[in-house]
Design a protein around this motif. Structure first.
Motif, PDB file in Angstrom:
ATOM      1  N   ALA A  19      -5.724   4.976  -3.966  1.00  0.00           N
ATOM      2  CA  ALA A  19      -6.548   5.916  -4.718  1.00  0.00           C
ATOM      3  C   ALA A  19      -5.857   6.291  -5.941  1.00  0.00           C
ATOM      4  O   ALA A  19      -6.807   6.953  -6.846  1.00  0.00           O
ATOM      5  N   PHE A  20      -4.658   6.048  -6.258  1.00  0.00           N
ATOM      6  CA  PHE A  20      -4.059   6.507  -7.446  1.00  0.00           C
ATOM      7  C   PHE A  20      -4.679   5.473  -8.740  1.00  0.00           C
ATOM      8  O   PHE A  20      -4.551   5.998  -9.728  1.00  0.00           O
TER       9      PHE A  20
ATOM     10  N   ALA B  96      -4.652   3.942   2.123  1.00  0.00           N
ATOM     11  CA  ALA B  96      -5.757   4.198   1.314  1.00  0.00           C
ATOM     12  C   ALA B  96      -5.571   4.931   0.116  1.00  0.00           C
ATOM     13  O   ALA B  96      -5.795   4.968  -0.880  1.00  0.00           O
ATOM     14  N   GLU B  97      -4.600   6.221   0.573  1.00  0.00           N
ATOM     15  CA  GLU B  97      -4.422   7.114  -0.451  1.00  0.00           C
ATOM     16  C   GLU B  97      -3.473   6.658  -1.365  1.00  0.00           C
ATOM     17  O   GLU B  97      -3.536   7.211  -2.833  1.00  0.00           O
ATOM     18  N   ALA B  98      -2.720   5.752  -1.112  1.00  0.00           N
ATOM     19  CA  ALA B  98      -1.877   4.995  -2.085  1.00  0.00           C
ATOM     20  C   ALA B  98      -2.739   4.414  -3.188  1.00  0.00           C
ATOM     21  O   ALA B  98      -2.532   4.446  -4.401  1.00  0.00           O
TER      22      ALA B  98
ATOM     23  N   ARG C  22       0.646  -1.050  -0.042  1.00  0.00           N
ATOM     24  CA  ARG C  22       0.047   0.226  -0.176  1.00  0.00           C
ATOM     25  C   ARG C  22       0.764   1.262  -0.089  1.00  0.00           C
ATOM     26  O   ARG C  22       0.722   2.281   0.876  1.00  0.00           O
TER      27      ARG C  22
ATOM     28  N   GLU D  75       5.310  12.838  -5.901  1.00  0.00           N
ATOM     29  CA  GLU D  75       4.502  12.700  -4.506  1.00  0.00           C
ATOM     30  C   GLU D  75       4.581  11.085  -4.276  1.00  0.00           C
ATOM     31  O   GLU D  75       4.880  10.404  -4.921  1.00  0.00           O
ATOM     32  N   SER D  76       4.250  10.844  -3.028  1.00  0.00           N
ATOM     33  CA  SER D  76       4.381   9.714  -2.493  1.00  0.00           C
ATOM     34  C   SER D  76       3.046   9.378  -1.417  1.00  0.00           C
ATOM     35  O   SER D  76       2.556  10.531  -0.958  1.00  0.00           O
ATOM     36  N   ALA D  77       2.471   8.286  -1.438  1.00  0.00           N
ATOM     37  CA  ALA D  77       1.452   8.174  -0.430  1.00  0.00           C
ATOM     38  C   ALA D  77       1.139   6.857   0.016  1.00  0.00           C
ATOM     39  O   ALA D  77       1.947   5.826  -0.440  1.00  0.00           O
TER      40      ALA D  77
END
Lengths: 282, 432
Positions: A227-228, A223-225, A207, A218-220
């Motif tokens: 969402a890409f 759940a944010e990851a 994740r 950018e990095s995440a």
């Protein structure tokens, strides 16, 4: 130096700083020993340890996923350069031997418990010069070389096997499940390849995501990851179906050799490969 | 015909071309999509285990020629189609964005005058480079018989050019592909070689300064031979390959096992494609390129074909017992390279390890040495490695016994060598 315990939180920066210390400070590679952490304990206490009195101790602590996201100070530099705390040690290690520096990073990416032989190797290299990195009689080098090669191979493979699908906003996103924590290492390759196009690489299992949008990196995580990724991974759009037609056409039935195909492209990668996933119901 | 149908047809028509390499070039993006890197990238592997790196298609499978071994020969009754320039550009860019490919490998049937065919291929490459600013890899086929000006132009857009030599002797070419001319094919190859050398020289003058002319085919040129369609033996093929590397500076010679696609009395009847023979030729090719072997070492006096049961390096070792055992503690790099089971990487590791510490035989497997083979040919501390831990036996190094022990017919490959009755043809191409 005597009796010092080096603490390591599992982060890339932590490992680089430790590698640098081993390289510059350790009196000998034999002086580096492991002190296993007791369950539930963040760091063992050297004074109460049975290893007390040994000149140097290393503790690895490896379950803090947040610290595993390398920062993105300079995405075009080698493997997304480590953050400021590790800047000077990185420069010094790299100036001494780029192979040694790459090995440190690859061992971190491997997620294997190989800190001890790695640090011993750094200490040995610090004392005897970078030629020791070619001494395959050295058991520490052998231990790290195999893992380092596996990581390199995984990076190479995924440079080819990542499959991108466009989102509605035009960003190209690829879902991956690599064996090692290598997604950051793919970033320079795809940044060069995609010119000015926006793209994201998402490690679904860990994740983690790295992206470039409007020229900024950018990095995440979490759940944010995820969402890409586009809602639909474009399994049946026109490009995918043309690619499948191409793949079918290019196969030569007179030379069929599925064993060789599996050896070169193990089944664990097939899930995200549209040319083969559907056919084999992966 | 719809684009998908066309794509499948023209991909199938190009699948007999073995090359799919995307290596040897380093190209920054032209301001658009794409870059090439020296090591190349494999993007998939087909069911026959071949790497897919490029979109490999024919521009058209319509062909005026009637080469006996070719799947696209004019006399075969099959669907014919041609791409448009725009279709190929769209496919290349679309597939590249998805990371399916590193670029394009474009060849074509000879549907018109060679100049017209070459011009179409160049138009695709030009549109990709100039309009789309595409920086990915492009491999173009140089159509034999086209003007040198067109080859010159193609080399400015392409990373690699190739002209397929097809058959190893002029007599075989005359028999199976009478409309093709060996002189034309070699002429194209020679011209590419000269243009490549001239371009390097021009660019060297600008080293470190702006204004250098663009490189000409920076990944060099390659060619391909069909194996098994003609009675030519391996000795002829290996000698030809060595000459192509040595005199024309080719980067790669590819070997493609003949697959019968049409009935023709001039062709041999094969139970299956000669894949094992193709495999042995690739092994011999590596010995030429990376191990410093000469063609006459790979196939000795009186030998016309590579053995099928053992690889050519082991065959050389068994023919030369006087060279062994090689002392792993003292041998030079080139001597280590002669040992079956030791490759370029392994030999390098032995040498570098010896500089740092004493080499122990038990370290060898961890250095990537295949001891199953190497132990019969190595010694350490004055003692042959095959005798470590066992009672030495006088028959241990009997070549006949060793040959059985080291036999390695690759799985899934059909053994099919040329007929022993084949006449040994002469190398008929001139490289003067």
């Amino acid at each position: 130096m005597n009796g010092r315990t080096w603490r390591y939180d599992g982060s890339l920066e932590g490992l680089i700083v430790l590698a640098h210390r081993a390289f510059t400070e350790a009196g000998s590679s034999e002086s580096i020993v492991d002190v296993p952490a007791a369950e539930g304990e963040l760091f063992p206490f050297p004074d109460s340890s049975p290893h007390r009195g040994l000149p140097l101790r290393v503790v690895s602590f490896r379950d803090r996923p947040l610290s595993r996201v390398p920062p993105l100070d300079a995405p075009d530099s080698r493997l997304t350069g480590p953050s400021r705390v590790a800047e000077a040690p990185s420069s010094e290690l790299r100036a001494f031997s780029s192979e040694l520096f790459d090995t440190v990073i690859r061992i971190w990416m491997s997620e294997a418990a190989l800190e001890l032989p790695l640090l011993r190797l750094c200490a040995y290299a610090g004392l005897h010069g970078s030629d020791v990195l070619e001494d395959y009689g050295n058991p520490d080098l052998r231990a790290v070389a195999g893992a380092s090669r596996r990581v390199s191979r995984e990076i190479e493979r995924l440079c080819g096997l990542a499959r991108f699908s466009p989102r509605d906003d035009g960003l190209l996103a690829a879902a991956l499940e690599p064996d090692a924590n290598i997604v950051a290492a793919l970033l320079p390759h795809f940044a060069r390849r995609f010119g000015h196009e926006d793209f994201a690489l998402v490690d679904v299992r860990r994740r983690l995501a790295f992206a470039r949008r409007d020229g900024d990196f950018e990095s995440a995580i979490g759940a944010e990851a995820l969402a890409f990724l586009p809602d639909e991974m474009g399994d049946d759009d026109e490009e995918v179906s043309l690619w499948r037609r191409y793949f079918e056409g290019t196969e030569n039935p007179s030379r069929k050799n599925p064993e060789l195909q599996c050896r070169l492209m193990p089944r664990r990668y097939w899930r995200y490969l549209p040319e083969i996933a559907k056919r084999h119901e992966v | 015909m719809e684009l998908g149908d066309k794509l499948e047809l023209l991909a199938a028509a190009a699948r007999y071309d073995a090359s799919c390499a995307s290596s040897g070039s380093s190209r920054r993006a032209y301001g658009g999509l794409g870059a090439a890197r020296p090591t190349g990238v494999c993007h998939s592997w087909t069911g026959d285990g071949r790497c897919v790196s490029l979109l490999k298609v024919l521009y058209s499978n319509a062909c005026r020629k009637d080469c006996a071994y070719c799947a696209n020969r004019v006399s075969i009754d099959q669907a014919r189609a041609s791409f448009s320039v725009e279709e190929l550009v769209r496919l290349t860019i679309g597939f590249y964005r998805r990371n399916y490919i590193e670029g394009l490998f474009l060849s074509s049937g000879i549907f018109a005058d060679p100049d017209i065919v070459m011009d179409r291929l160049i138009e695709v490459a030009k549109t990709l480079r100039e309009r789309e600013r595409f920086g990915g890899y492009i491999h173009l086929k140089a159509i034999p018989g086209c003007g040198n000006k067109l080859i010159e132009k193609a080399g400015l857009y392409a990373d690699r050019l190739s002209a397929n030599i097809e058959l190893p002797t002029a007599s075989s070419l005359a028999r199976l592909a009478p409309q093709k001319s060996g002189a034309e094919i070699l002429g194209a190859m020679r011209f590419i070689g000269q243009a490549e050398a001239a371009s390097k020289e021009d660019r060297n003058r600008f080293r470190g300064r702006r204004g250098a002319p663009p490189p000409f085919a920076p990944a060099g040129q390659s060619t391909q031979l069909v194996v098994g369609a003609s009675p030519d033996d391996d000795k002829t093929i290996v000698r030809l390959a060595a000459a192509l590397y040595g005199r024309l500076g080719l980067r790669r010679v590819y070997y493609s096992a003949f697959i019968p696609v049409s009935a023709d009395p001039r062709l041999p009847v094969l139970r299956s494609p000669p894949l094992l023979r193709e495999h042995r030729l690739y092994q011999a090719d590596w010995l030429l390129r990376f191990y410093g072997y000469k063609p006459e070492e790979i196939l000795g006096e009186g030998e016309s074909n590579l053995p099928t049961d053992i690889d050519p390096k082991t065959a050389w070792a068994l023919r030369h017992p006087e060279f062994f055992p090689v002392d792993v503690d003292r041998a030079e790099y080139y001597e280590l390279l002669r040992v079956p089971g030791i490759g370029v990487t392994g030999a390098g590791r032995i040498i570098s390890t010896r500089r740092e510490s004493r080499l122990r035989p038990e370290d060898l497997p961890r250095m990537g040495i295949a001891m199953k083979r190497a132990r019969w040919f190595l010694a350490s501390g004055g003692r042959p490695l095959f005798s470590v831990g066992v009672a030495p036996s006088p028959s241990a190094l009997d070549p006949f016994r060793l040959r059985i022990l080291l036999a390695d017919a690759p799985k899934g490959m059909a053994a099919c060598g040329p007929s022993p009755a084949s006449a040994v043809p002469q190398l008929e191409f001139s490289f003067g």
